[in-house]
Design a protein around this motif. Sequence first.
Motif, PDB file in Angstrom:
ATOM      1  N   ASP A 236       0.844  -1.201   0.000  1.00 42.52           N
ATOM      2  CA  ASP A 236       0.000   0.000   0.000  1.00 42.52           C
ATOM      3  C   ASP A 236       0.875   1.245   0.000  1.00 42.52           C
ATOM      4  N   ALA A 237       0.375   2.271  -0.637  1.00 44.30           N
ATOM      5  CA  ALA A 237       1.100   3.537  -0.663  1.00 44.30           C
ATOM      6  C   ALA A 237       0.951   4.241   0.675  1.00 44.30           C
ATOM      7  N   PRO A 238       1.973   4.944   1.130  1.00 48.42           N
ATOM      8  CA  PRO A 238       1.821   5.766   2.338  1.00 48.42           C
ATOM      9  C   PRO A 238       0.766   6.843   2.110  1.00 48.42           C
ATOM     10  N   PRO A 239       0.126   7.314   3.147  1.00 43.85           N
ATOM     11  CA  PRO A 239      -0.909   8.351   2.968  1.00 43.85           C
ATOM     12  C   PRO A 239      -0.300   9.668   2.502  1.00 43.85           C
ATOM     13  N   TRP A 240      -1.096  10.416   1.763  1.00 41.34           N
ATOM     14  CA  TRP A 240      -0.687  11.749   1.305  1.00 41.34           C
ATOM     15  C   TRP A 240      -0.756  12.712   2.479  1.00 41.34           C
ATOM     16  N   ARG A 241       0.384  13.281   2.852  1.00 37.29           N
ATOM     17  CA  ARG A 241       0.442  14.115   4.055  1.00 37.29           C
ATOM     18  C   ARG A 241       0.867  15.546   3.770  1.00 37.29           C
ATOM     19  N   HIS A 242       1.053  15.867   2.501  1.00 38.38           N
ATOM     20  CA  HIS A 242       1.451  17.221   2.168  1.00 38.38           C
ATOM     21  C   HIS A 242       0.362  18.212   2.554  1.00 38.38           C
ATOM     22  N   LYS A 243       0.772  19.335   3.131  1.00 34.35           N
ATOM     23  CA  LYS A 243      -0.174  20.351   3.568  1.00 34.35           C
ATOM     24  C   LYS A 243      -0.175  21.526   2.601  1.00 34.35           C
ATOM     25  N   ASP A 244      -1.367  22.010   2.324  1.00 35.94           N
ATOM     26  CA  ASP A 244      -1.498  23.166   1.437  1.00 35.94           C
ATOM     27  C   ASP A 244      -0.659  24.324   1.951  1.00 35.94           C
ATOM     28  N   GLY A 245      -0.042  25.024   1.020  1.00 35.26           N
ATOM     29  CA  GLY A 245       0.775  26.178   1.386  1.00 35.26           C
ATOM     30  C   GLY A 245       2.241  25.848   1.540  1.00 35.26           C
ATOM     31  N   GLN A 246       2.552  24.545   1.644  1.00 34.09           N
ATOM     32  CA  GLN A 246       3.943  24.134   1.741  1.00 34.09           C
ATOM     33  C   GLN A 246       4.446  23.688   0.365  1.00 34.09           C
ATOM     34  N   PRO A 247       5.737  23.850   0.094  1.00 31.41           N
ATOM     35  CA  PRO A 247       6.253  23.383  -1.203  1.00 31.41           C
ATOM     36  C   PRO A 247       6.228  21.854  -1.277  1.00 31.41           C
ATOM     37  N   LEU A 248       5.896  21.349  -2.464  1.00 28.54           N
ATOM     38  CA  LEU A 248       6.000  19.910  -2.675  1.00 28.54           C
ATOM     39  C   LEU A 248       7.452  19.478  -2.540  1.00 28.54           C
ATOM     40  N   ARG A 249       7.642  18.317  -1.929  1.00 25.08           N
ATOM     41  CA  ARG A 249       8.993  17.766  -1.812  1.00 25.08           C
ATOM     42  C   ARG A 249       9.138  16.619  -2.825  1.00 25.08           C
ATOM     43  N   LEU A 250       9.988  16.858  -3.823  1.00 27.63           N
ATOM     44  CA  LEU A 250      10.225  15.861  -4.855  1.00 27.63           C
ATOM     45  C   LEU A 250      11.563  15.177  -4.591  1.00 27.63           C
ATOM     46  N   GLY A 251      11.574  13.867  -4.733  1.00 29.55           N
ATOM     47  CA  GLY A 251      12.815  13.114  -4.643  1.00 29.55           C
ATOM     48  C   GLY A 251      13.165  12.551  -6.007  1.00 29.55           C
ATOM     49  N   PHE A 252      14.384  12.796  -6.463  1.00 29.19           N
ATOM     50  CA  PHE A 252      14.857  12.297  -7.760  1.00 29.19           C
ATOM     51  C   PHE A 252      15.917  11.227  -7.516  1.00 29.19           C
ATOM     52  N   VAL A 253      15.725  10.045  -8.083  1.00 30.29           N
ATOM     53  CA  VAL A 253      16.640   8.924  -7.880  1.00 30.29           C
ATOM     54  C   VAL A 253      17.352   8.628  -9.195  1.00 30.29           C
ATOM     55  N   SER A 254      18.694   8.639  -9.162  1.00 35.00           N
ATOM     56  CA  SER A 254      19.442   8.399 -10.401  1.00 35.00           C
ATOM     57  C   SER A 254      20.849   7.904 -10.107  1.00 35.00           C
ATOM     58  N   ALA A 255      21.382   7.142 -11.070  1.00 38.17           N
ATOM     59  CA  ALA A 255      22.800   6.759 -11.067  1.00 38.17           C
ATOM     60  C   ALA A 255      23.595   7.656 -11.995  1.00 38.17           C
ATOM     61  N   ASP A 256      22.958   8.715 -12.504  1.00 35.51           N
ATOM     62  CA  ASP A 256      23.582   9.514 -13.569  1.00 35.51           C
ATOM     63  C   ASP A 256      23.631  10.998 -13.255  1.00 35.51           C
ATOM     64  N   PHE A 257      23.864  11.343 -12.011  1.00 30.20           N
ATOM     65  CA  PHE A 257      24.117  12.744 -11.680  1.00 30.20           C
ATOM     66  C   PHE A 257      25.585  13.032 -11.998  1.00 30.20           C
ATOM     67  N   ARG A 258      25.878  13.097 -13.305  1.00 27.99           N
ATOM     68  CA  ARG A 258      27.250  13.173 -13.811  1.00 27.99           C
ATOM     69  C   ARG A 258      27.196  13.653 -15.263  1.00 27.99           C
ATOM     70  N   HIS A 259      28.351  13.585 -15.962  1.00 30.59           N
ATOM     71  CA  HIS A 259      28.360  13.928 -17.380  1.00 30.59           C
ATOM     72  C   HIS A 259      27.646  12.827 -18.142  1.00 30.59           C
ATOM     73  N   HIS A 260      26.425  13.113 -18.497  1.00 31.75           N
ATOM     74  CA  HIS A 260      25.505  12.126 -19.058  1.00 31.75           C
ATOM     75  C   HIS A 260      24.328  12.944 -19.580  1.00 31.75           C
ATOM     76  N   ALA A 261      23.452  12.333 -20.337  1.00 31.93           N
ATOM     77  CA  ALA A 261      22.281  13.078 -20.814  1.00 31.93           C
ATOM     78  C   ALA A 261      21.506  13.692 -19.651  1.00 31.93           C
ATOM     79  N   THR A 262      21.394  12.957 -18.539  1.00 25.96           N
ATOM     80  CA  THR A 262      20.721  13.504 -17.353  1.00 25.96           C
ATOM     81  C   THR A 262      21.433  14.759 -16.867  1.00 25.96           C
ATOM     82  N   GLY A 263      22.760  14.767 -16.962  1.00 27.20           N
ATOM     83  CA  GLY A 263      23.535  15.921 -16.536  1.00 27.20           C
ATOM     84  C   GLY A 263      23.330  17.146 -17.402  1.00 27.20           C
TER      85      GLY A 263
END
Length: 627
Positions: free
Chosen positions: A257-284
């Motif tokens: 099951d997914a965790p409940p949505w707990r973000h509160k209005d007025g606060q910035p969304l918190r995004l998490g980015f997962v990658s093995a390519d935070f380097r010289h790469h197309a992602t970079g």
Amino acid sequence: MSLDPSDSIDPQARLREAWFFFAASHIQAGQTALAVQRSDEALASFRKAAELDPSNLAAWGGAGEACRQLGDEEGASQAFAHLVDLAGSNPGDLGHLAGRLFGHGWSYAALALWQAAQARDPQFAAWPANQAVALKRLGRSEEARQQAWAALKLDPGCDAANRLLGELAEEAGDLAGAIRHFQAVAVPDAPMLSHLAQTHLLMGDGVSAAHVYRRAADLDSAFASAALMALHYCPDLPVGEIVSRHLAWGKHFPVPDAPPWRHKDGQPLRLGFVSADFRHHATGIFLPPLLARRQRCGWQAVLYSNTRTEDGFTEKFKSLCDGWRDIRNLNDADAAELVKSDAIDILIDLNGHTAGNRLGIFALRPAPVQMAYLDYVCTTGLKQIDYRLHDRIHLLPEEAALYSEKPLWMEGDIFVYEPPAYAPEVAPAPCLQNGFVTFASFNAAFKIGEPTIALWGAIMKEIPDAHFLMASPNFKYPAAMERMKNLFGKYGVSSERVTLLGEADHREQLARYAMADLVLDSLPYSGGLTTCEAMWMGVPVITLSGKSVAGRHSTSHLTAVGHSELITGDAESYIQLACGLARSHERLSSLRRRLREEMRHSVLCDLDGYSDCFTKALREINYSGEK
């Protein structure tokens, strides 16, 4: 109980007794010190253990290892000679003990025991083959090669020797030799098959790599992602089959099951980015412009990095986020707990099934909303990933309907391009000076299927004075160059008309576009970043729009820049368009003069507009937990 070498005792019992003493405190201390290169301390511990129990095999083996670390060859020889005497004269017992010591990282001790076993049984190929493995670990490649060949002389079918010779050839850049030895292994395991597949990729042969990766994945699911990624290099594989294999992979994971949505209005969304390519790469190249505008768009970014080799691009990423998490040494469960503790609202996968991915984290469902974005060209196959963010040119609605993720549509192109400040100025069209057209492709060689070479051959036949320029990291290998020139030759293009360039730094790679008049896009895998770079350097690109996301990168980028007239829908149109442009040097020159400014003012380079579209797409997410 002490083991006296003069005792009449069964050798296997002696080994079992020795490994009981291996747990003694001095042995443990010596092993710990040896592992962190505290060689003096390790030697003192092993000598103390030998004083207490002179027949302890581990004490003498460890003492020899410590002496080797200290450069004391005489001391090591004496310790290993005593070890061999204690282990007995039976070659099988010597070999068995060597294998156990080698498994604990004691390569020198294992080498001494295998040498002793060979002296007593010189016709058994396993002894020189095992020595070769130990020598390779010790960095003594030439000696390892000699021992492996000695093993093959005794037994031409020795798998261990062929495997090791394949690895040595691969490391030396002898791709043909590596493939020959790997293919000679009668009973390959999954890691060896992965080596073979990787060698095929280095050779530029994506189809062979795909077949071998699938064999590896059948033996070990750890190679399943590599097998799925390689499917995109197969020109004849239907999209439906590619998608179905991804979905079959995803079914192996339970769906929590997914965790409940707990973000509160007025606060910035918190995004998490997962990658093995935070380097010289197309992602970079493609991701930083978005991250740089996160504050104006009202969201935060935490980067979860599985990047194995960091570089200057990595440092840039660290400056463009609200939290940097190094997850290289965390297992999936611990990384998932870290995501939960960071209170991430939307967790975004940037890798799909490319190398170094951490889809196992997403399978554990640590975030209320999970999304796939940017780098991968198919579904992940995971139901735990709710959305795939894409544009409607890259991902056709009928293909999206097959995916495990729900499509989240973004206006314009899914990519945005920020040209590097060090990009050279646009050079004049070389055909004006050369008098002939130079076609080009800067895509990785393994993305270029043989049907593409057949198309290029047909174009080169129609334009008999044309030259072809290819630049790919693959071409630092002579065997990859020979393979590509042979393919061109198969379709009537002599090697004198083809120039192959290997890897270069980024600025030099961009400067090479000054030698190209017209880029011919490839299938089954279209140019992504290379198409953007070609256009920025003033070189027009023509494409045959493919049947999958992988084959439609250039279609989307050309549309975004306003040059849909360079997109074709079939082979005949592709050939006609290439030949028509090649015969009009002035038209090529005119396109070249205009292309950079047209691109600069297009949606492909609209950094603010892109970040706004990305943020708008996030607002379309259903936060109820239902897809």
